[in-house]
Design a protein around this motif. Structure first.
Motif, PDB file in Angstrom:
ATOM      1  N   ASP A   1      -9.281   9.441  -7.466  1.00  0.00           N
ATOM      2  CA  ASP A   1      -8.668   8.687  -5.978  1.00  0.00           C
ATOM      3  C   ASP A   1      -8.421   7.351  -6.499  1.00  0.00           C
ATOM      4  N   PHE A   2      -7.172   7.141  -7.193  1.00  0.00           N
ATOM      5  CA  PHE A   2      -6.854   5.951  -7.596  1.00  0.00           C
ATOM      6  C   PHE A   2      -6.967   4.563  -6.536  1.00  0.00           C
ATOM      7  N   GLU A   3      -6.732   4.979  -5.376  1.00  0.00           N
ATOM      8  CA  GLU A   3      -6.595   3.962  -4.158  1.00  0.00           C
ATOM      9  C   GLU A   3      -8.127   3.201  -3.953  1.00  0.00           C
ATOM     10  N   LYS A   4      -9.180   4.316  -4.090  1.00  0.00           N
ATOM     11  CA  LYS A   4     -10.363   3.797  -3.856  1.00  0.00           C
ATOM     12  C   LYS A   4     -10.912   2.704  -4.873  1.00  0.00           C
ATOM     13  N   ASN A   5     -10.238   2.606  -6.044  1.00  0.00           N
ATOM     14  CA  ASN A   5     -10.653   1.729  -6.977  1.00  0.00           C
ATOM     15  C   ASN A   5      -9.938   0.371  -7.181  1.00  0.00           C
ATOM     16  N   VAL A   6      -9.038   0.040  -6.191  1.00  0.00           N
ATOM     17  CA  VAL A   6      -8.390  -1.073  -6.184  1.00  0.00           C
ATOM     18  C   VAL A   6      -8.756  -1.933  -4.965  1.00  0.00           C
ATOM     19  N   TYR A   7      -9.441  -3.047  -5.399  1.00  0.00           N
ATOM     20  CA  TYR A   7     -10.201  -3.850  -4.290  1.00  0.00           C
ATOM     21  C   TYR A   7      -9.196  -5.135  -4.155  1.00  0.00           C
ATOM     22  N   ILE A   8      -8.713  -5.232  -2.780  1.00  0.00           N
ATOM     23  CA  ILE A   8      -7.620  -6.022  -2.415  1.00  0.00           C
ATOM     24  C   ILE A   8      -8.163  -7.223  -1.758  1.00  0.00           C
ATOM     25  N   ASN A   9      -7.836  -8.462  -1.914  1.00  0.00           N
ATOM     26  CA  ASN A   9      -8.162  -9.554  -1.033  1.00  0.00           C
ATOM     27  C   ASN A   9      -6.883 -10.485  -0.986  1.00  0.00           C
ATOM     28  N   HIS A  10      -6.592 -10.665   0.272  1.00  0.00           N
ATOM     29  CA  HIS A  10      -5.665 -11.950   0.725  1.00  0.00           C
ATOM     30  C   HIS A  10      -6.125 -12.959   0.939  1.00  0.00           C
ATOM     31  N   VAL A  11      -5.639 -14.068   0.161  1.00  0.00           N
ATOM     32  CA  VAL A  11      -6.067 -15.539   0.382  1.00  0.00           C
ATOM     33  C   VAL A  11      -4.542 -16.406   0.481  1.00  0.00           C
TER      34      VAL A  11
ATOM     35  N   SER B   1       0.738  -1.344   0.025  1.00  0.00           N
ATOM     36  CA  SER B   1       0.111  -0.192  -0.059  1.00  0.00           C
ATOM     37  C   SER B   1       0.901   1.135  -0.101  1.00  0.00           C
ATOM     38  N   LYS B   2       1.935   1.168   0.596  1.00  0.00           N
ATOM     39  CA  LYS B   2       2.858   2.454   0.765  1.00  0.00           C
ATOM     40  C   LYS B   2       3.318   2.829  -0.600  1.00  0.00           C
ATOM     41  N   ARG B   3       3.885   1.711  -1.275  1.00  0.00           N
ATOM     42  CA  ARG B   3       4.150   2.002  -2.676  1.00  0.00           C
ATOM     43  C   ARG B   3       3.360   2.356  -3.700  1.00  0.00           C
ATOM     44  N   PHE B   4       2.095   1.649  -3.459  1.00  0.00           N
ATOM     45  CA  PHE B   4       0.893   2.154  -4.573  1.00  0.00           C
ATOM     46  C   PHE B   4       0.390   3.580  -4.188  1.00  0.00           C
ATOM     47  N   HIS B   5       0.534   3.991  -2.979  1.00  0.00           N
ATOM     48  CA  HIS B   5       0.170   5.348  -2.594  1.00  0.00           C
ATOM     49  C   HIS B   5       1.033   6.353  -3.152  1.00  0.00           C
ATOM     50  N   GLN B   6       2.427   6.144  -3.182  1.00  0.00           N
ATOM     51  CA  GLN B   6       3.531   7.061  -3.697  1.00  0.00           C
ATOM     52  C   GLN B   6       3.078   7.115  -5.426  1.00  0.00           C
ATOM     53  N   LEU B   7       2.998   5.797  -5.957  1.00  0.00           N
ATOM     54  CA  LEU B   7       2.858   5.885  -7.684  1.00  0.00           C
ATOM     55  C   LEU B   7       1.269   6.460  -7.612  1.00  0.00           C
ATOM     56  N   SER B   8       0.168   6.440  -7.040  1.00  0.00           N
ATOM     57  CA  SER B   8      -0.959   7.097  -7.341  1.00  0.00           C
ATOM     58  C   SER B   8      -0.833   8.620  -7.188  1.00  0.00           C
ATOM     59  N   THR B   9       0.032   8.993  -6.116  1.00  0.00           N
ATOM     60  CA  THR B   9       0.246  10.477  -6.076  1.00  0.00           C
ATOM     61  C   THR B   9       1.078  10.962  -7.433  1.00  0.00           C
ATOM     62  N   ARG B  10       1.983  10.301  -7.647  1.00  0.00           N
ATOM     63  CA  ARG B  10       2.778  10.774  -8.739  1.00  0.00           C
ATOM     64  C   ARG B  10       2.038  10.609 -10.254  1.00  0.00           C
ATOM     65  N   PHE B  11       1.083   9.738 -10.072  1.00  0.00           N
ATOM     66  CA  PHE B  11       0.250   9.670 -11.311  1.00  0.00           C
ATOM     67  C   PHE B  11      -0.926  10.803 -11.518  1.00  0.00           C
ATOM     68  N   LYS B  12      -1.380  11.409  -9.997  1.00  0.00           N
ATOM     69  CA  LYS B  12      -2.291  12.475 -10.171  1.00  0.00           C
ATOM     70  C   LYS B  12      -1.318  13.691 -10.556  1.00  0.00           C
ATOM     71  N   GLU B  13      -0.264  13.926 -10.253  1.00  0.00           N
ATOM     72  CA  GLU B  13       0.625  15.029 -10.502  1.00  0.00           C
ATOM     73  C   GLU B  13       0.900  14.984 -11.954  1.00  0.00           C
ATOM     74  N   LYS B  14       1.381  13.782 -12.623  1.00  0.00           N
ATOM     75  CA  LYS B  14       1.571  13.686 -14.136  1.00  0.00           C
ATOM     76  C   LYS B  14       0.404  13.913 -15.230  1.00  0.00           C
ATOM     77  N   HIS B  15      -0.525  13.272 -14.665  1.00  0.00           N
ATOM     78  CA  HIS B  15      -1.656  13.487 -15.706  1.00  0.00           C
ATOM     79  C   HIS B  15      -2.775  14.666 -15.151  1.00  0.00           C
ATOM     80  N   ASN B  16      -2.381  15.327 -13.976  1.00  0.00           N
ATOM     81  CA  ASN B  16      -3.278  16.351 -13.798  1.00  0.00           C
ATOM     82  C   ASN B  16      -4.753  15.820 -13.566  1.00  0.00           C
TER      83      ASN B  16
END
Length: 308
Positions: A158-168, A139-154
């Motif tokens: 909220d990228f993080e709300k649209n990724v649904y995670i399941n641990h199996v 999640s930490k790395r994904f937060h970093q990437l999503s922040t950069r993507f927002k800046e890059k593409h203006n």
């Protein structure tokens, strides 16, 4: 076009059709058996078969090669990899990405989770389902990437709300996820991508005496369900795979053997040599791709071609 059922004798419809394969079942049924079942003459049955054959051709149940549309693809966000994949990850069956630990497989998948939201597919921005079988979701790395993507593409998405995670942890949990949780999400959310990181993690066994016959059946079941979800909901399927050492040939190869390989539509490898920052992406096989490779690098804000 006139409905095929209005062209066919009702006795054939009642006694000779397999609804699952209709109208092809009329064409492949034995003529003499149809005569016994329906009481029609051989001449009449042949007439019916000719009508059905004409209908199948006109209605394009059977197509020529030039009528097949190219599969839709999700851009990876890296020009070199997109060029190698002729546009990105295909929305058709299972794409496997394998490689040694630390080469960037998960980084590749995290960027895909952003790209599927950034780029419209069928006029809609899609979310992603991320199934973890080993390590917790980064999640930490994904937060970093999503922040950069927002800046890059203006954008303000909220990228993080649209990724649904399941641990199996094992096959049974993965099976329940694909049969229950994933379909529920696919029916209620706009999803364009399902990632399993990694497929081998769900089949790891501490038991030395692995029942390979049973495991083979389980792998086929999972692959069949993934293909079903891909076809029904038009989602891309990406499975990360680990590697194992082939001592006799002196090279690494994907885990899970032929039981899994035979169910994969696309197989791609990510490699890294001598601790250099440069990575290599290679297409091992695919139904519409040549075997070719490219180089890229992973930076703080994602995957990029060397010339970018």
């Amino acid at each position: 076009m006139e409905d095929i059922k209005s062209l066919v004798d009702p006795r054939i419809l009642a006694k000779s059709i397999d609804d699952i394969n209709y109208p092809f079942s009329i064409l492949v049924n034995d003529t003499s058996q149809m005569e016994k079942k329906t009481g029609l003459t051989l001449k009449k049955i042949e007439e019916v078969k000719m009508k059905v054959a004409s209908y199948v051709l006109i209605s394009k149940f059977i197509t020529t090669a030039d009528q097949i549309l190219p599969w839709k693809r999700i851009s990876t966000g890296c020009k070199a990899i997109d060029s190698t994949l002729t546009g990105g990850i295909p929305i058709n069956g299972i794409t496997e990405i394998f490689g040694c630990s630390g080469v960037g497989k998960t980084q590749f998948c995290l960027q895909l989770c952003l790209q599927v939201q950034l780029l419209a597919i069928d006029g809609k921005e899609k979310g992603a389902i991320y199934i973890c079988t080993e390590d917790p979701f980064p999640s930490k790395r994904f937060h970093q990437l999503s922040t950069r993507f927002k800046e890059k593409h203006n954008v303000i998405t909220d990228f993080e709300k649209n990724v649904y995670i399941n641990h199996v942890a094992d096959f049974e949990q993965l099976r329940r996820c694909l049969y229950v949780h994933a379909p529920n999400l696919l029916q209620t959310k706009d999803i364009g991508l399902i990632i399993i990181d990694s497929i081998a993690g769900a089949f790891r066994s501490e038991n030395v005496d692995v029942n390979y016959t049973s495991r083979g059946r389980e792998l086929c079941e999972i692959a069949c369900k993934l293909n079903n979800l891909s076809d029904k909901y038009q989602v891309a399927i990406v499975c990360i795979n680990q590697v194992t050492e082939d001592v006799q040939q002196g090279k690494t190869e994907p885990c899970l053997g032929l039981a899994w390989s035979n169910n994969v539509n696309y197989r791609c490898q990510i490699s890294r040599f001598n601790d250099r920052p440069t990575r290599e992406f290679e297409v091992i096989f695919g139904p519409d791709l040549p075997c070719r490779k490219c180089t890229f690098e992973i930076r703080e804000d994602g995957l990029f071609s060397l010339e970018d």
